[in-house]
Design a protein around this motif. Structure first.
Motif, mmCIF file in Angstrom:
data_model
loop_
_atom_site.group_PDB
_atom_site.id
_atom_site.type_symbol
_atom_site.label_atom_id
_atom_site.label_comp_id
_atom_site.label_asym_id
_atom_site.label_seq_id
_atom_site.Cartn_x
_atom_site.Cartn_y
_atom_site.Cartn_z
ATOM 1 N N LEU A 138 0.862 -1.171 0.000
ATOM 2 C CA LEU A 138 0.000 0.000 0.000
ATOM 3 C C LEU A 138 0.901 1.224 0.000
ATOM 4 N N ASP A 139 0.855 1.958 -1.096
ATOM 5 C CA ASP A 139 1.650 3.176 -1.259
ATOM 6 C C ASP A 139 0.799 4.354 -0.788
ATOM 7 N N TRP A 140 1.277 5.066 0.253
ATOM 8 C CA TRP A 140 0.506 6.132 0.906
ATOM 9 C C TRP A 140 1.342 7.398 0.887
ATOM 10 N N THR A 141 0.985 8.356 0.044
ATOM 11 C CA THR A 141 1.798 9.560 -0.109
ATOM 12 C C THR A 141 1.468 10.598 0.956
ATOM 13 N N ASN A 142 2.323 11.598 1.060
ATOM 14 C CA ASN A 142 2.126 12.667 2.040
ATOM 15 C C ASN A 142 0.819 13.422 1.838
ATOM 16 N N SER A 143 0.339 13.462 0.598
ATOM 17 C CA SER A 143 -0.892 14.189 0.301
ATOM 18 C C SER A 143 -2.149 13.366 0.578
ATOM 19 N N GLY A 144 -1.975 12.089 0.908
ATOM 20 C CA GLY A 144 -3.114 11.212 1.162
ATOM 21 C C GLY A 144 -3.504 10.339 -0.004
ATOM 22 N N ASP A 145 -2.792 10.446 -1.129
ATOM 23 C CA ASP A 145 -3.054 9.544 -2.258
ATOM 24 C C ASP A 145 -2.641 8.123 -1.886
ATOM 25 N N MET A 146 -3.440 7.147 -2.269
ATOM 26 C CA MET A 146 -3.142 5.745 -1.960
ATOM 27 C C MET A 146 -3.271 4.879 -3.204
ATOM 28 N N THR A 147 -2.394 3.880 -3.299
ATOM 29 C CA THR A 147 -2.411 2.906 -4.385
ATOM 30 C C THR A 147 -2.117 1.539 -3.805
ATOM 31 N N ALA A 148 -2.919 0.546 -4.145
ATOM 32 C CA ALA A 148 -2.628 -0.837 -3.774
ATOM 33 C C ALA A 148 -1.800 -1.475 -4.883
ATOM 34 N N LYS A 149 -0.802 -2.256 -4.486
ATOM 35 C CA LYS A 149 0.097 -2.874 -5.457
ATOM 36 C C LYS A 149 0.388 -4.317 -5.051
ATOM 37 N N VAL A 150 0.829 -5.102 -6.019
ATOM 38 C CA VAL A 150 1.364 -6.423 -5.719
ATOM 39 C C VAL A 150 2.640 -6.616 -6.532
ATOM 40 N N TYR A 151 3.686 -7.094 -5.832
ATOM 41 C CA TYR A 151 4.986 -7.364 -6.433
ATOM 42 C C TYR A 151 5.253 -8.858 -6.410
ATOM 43 N N ASP A 152 6.260 -9.283 -7.171
ATOM 44 C CA ASP A 152 6.723 -10.662 -7.036
ATOM 45 C C ASP A 152 7.402 -10.829 -5.680
ATOM 46 N N GLU A 153 7.833 -12.043 -5.379
ATOM 47 C CA GLU A 153 8.405 -12.321 -4.059
ATOM 48 C C GLU A 153 9.628 -11.461 -3.762
ATOM 49 N N LEU A 199 6.947 -5.160 -10.237
ATOM 50 C CA LEU A 199 5.556 -4.792 -9.980
ATOM 51 C C LEU A 199 4.661 -5.592 -10.925
ATOM 52 N N LEU A 200 3.722 -6.348 -10.363
ATOM 53 C CA LEU A 200 2.854 -7.211 -11.160
ATOM 54 C C LEU A 200 1.496 -6.589 -11.441
ATOM 55 N N ALA A 201 1.014 -5.762 -10.518
ATOM 56 C CA ALA A 201 -0.290 -5.123 -10.704
ATOM 57 C C ALA A 201 -0.401 -3.945 -9.743
ATOM 58 N N ALA A 202 -1.224 -2.982 -10.115
ATOM 59 C CA ALA A 202 -1.478 -1.823 -9.254
ATOM 60 C C ALA A 202 -2.862 -1.274 -9.570
ATOM 61 N N THR A 203 -3.572 -0.812 -8.551
ATOM 62 C CA THR A 203 -4.842 -0.135 -8.758
ATOM 63 C C THR A 203 -4.573 1.296 -9.228
ATOM 64 N N SER A 204 -5.609 1.987 -9.636
ATOM 65 C CA SER A 204 -5.480 3.423 -9.862
ATOM 66 C C SER A 204 -5.213 4.097 -8.513
ATOM 67 N N THR A 205 -4.633 5.279 -8.564
ATOM 68 C CA THR A 205 -4.342 6.036 -7.349
ATOM 69 C C THR A 205 -5.577 6.832 -6.946
ATOM 70 N N VAL A 206 -5.901 6.782 -5.645
ATOM 71 C CA VAL A 206 -7.094 7.437 -5.126
ATOM 72 C C VAL A 206 -6.686 8.535 -4.147
ATOM 73 N N ALA A 207 -7.248 9.720 -4.321
ATOM 74 C CA ALA A 207 -6.999 10.824 -3.397
ATOM 75 C C ALA A 207 -7.926 10.670 -2.193
ATOM 76 N N THR A 208 -7.458 9.970 -1.169
ATOM 77 C CA THR A 208 -8.304 9.682 -0.005
ATOM 78 C C THR A 208 -8.417 10.866 0.939
ATOM 79 N N GLY A 209 -7.437 11.772 0.908
ATOM 80 C CA GLY A 209 -7.398 12.865 1.875
ATOM 81 C C GLY A 209 -6.913 12.427 3.238
ATOM 82 N N ALA A 210 -6.579 11.134 3.380
ATOM 83 C CA ALA A 210 -6.112 10.598 4.658
ATOM 84 C C ALA A 210 -4.622 10.860 4.811
#
Length: 230
Positions: free
Chosen positions: A146-161, A166-177
């Motif tokens: 889970l990539d969580w930036t200082n601005s609150g943007d979040m992206t879920a990702k999956v990597y190989d072992e 990087l094998l897959a990633a969701t779009s980035t969401v501005a959560t405000g968190a």
């Protein structure tokens, strides 16, 4: 040592100092350190679920399994968080940051749904914010992130072992968190028996930031090297 070799060594050392730091390896063997959100206690610490070390978490099927969370394992905006996950049977694993008694945000990986999702787990519910298709293989370890930036943007990702591909990633969401919180996790096998595994929750400095800084310093070293004739 010539200037180019010195610069390469410097870049390597800077990137190495930015490697992952493990925040929870479960080697304490005590799930009693975690609070629960309610629901069925379906997690156990076993050697069979360990990616590294002696113990990892495995989950069994349950009707309404619980979330586990700790506020003394800190997570904060500006970092990427990762954990090793493996499916020996179909199921789902959620890895949460900014956790408190009121909920978390999580990267979620499912085998059965075959989705990687980013979720808002306020109240420890399951509100999907973004999703992408991904098909984890049985018996194979991945790094869920889970990539969580200082601005609150979040992206879920999956990597190989290895964590390098990087094998897959969701779009980035501005959560405000923003800000900080604790760590949470959840797992279920949809009553398929034991066999969804999680281990070694870690924090990884932002790769782009580390690389940019390293390359910038290396460029300075090269310029100075030419002046002094390394």
């Amino acid at each position: 040592m010539n200037s180019r070799i010195r610069a390469v060594v410097l870049v390597g050392s800077l990137l190495w100092t930015g490697k992952a730091a493990i925040l929870e390896d479960f080697e304490h063997g005590n799930l009693g350190l975690y609070s629960q959100s309610g629901g069925v206690d379906n997690a156990a610490l076993t050697s069979a679920a360990a990616h590294d070390g002696l113990l990892g978490v495995t989950f069994a099927g349950a009707s309404g399994p619980t979330w586990y969370f700790r506020t003394d394992i800190p997570t904060q905006a500006g970092n990427e968080y990762r954990g090793f996950v493996r499916f020996r049977v179909n199921g789902v694993i959620r890895m949460g940051v900014r956790a408190s008694s009121g909920g978390a945000y999580s990267a979620t990986l499912g085998r059965g749904s075959f989705l990687l999702t980013l979720e808002d787990n306020t109240g420890y519910g399951f509100r999907q914010l973004a999703a992408t298709a991904f098909s984890p293989q049985l018996g194979m370890w991945y790094q869920l992130a889970l990539d969580w930036t200082n601005s609150g943007d979040m992206t879920a990702k999956v990597y190989d072992e290895s964590g390098l591909t990087l094998l897959a990633a969701t779009s980035t969401v501005a959560t405000g968190a923003t800000g900080s919180g604790g760590f949470a996790f959840y797992g279920d096998t949809n009553n398929a028996g034991e066999g969804v595994d999680f281990d070694s929750f870690s924090v990884v400095p932002e790769p782009l930031t580390s690389l940019t800084v390293a390359l910038g310093v290396a460029a300075i070293v090269l310029r100075r090297a030419r002046r002094v004739g390394w």
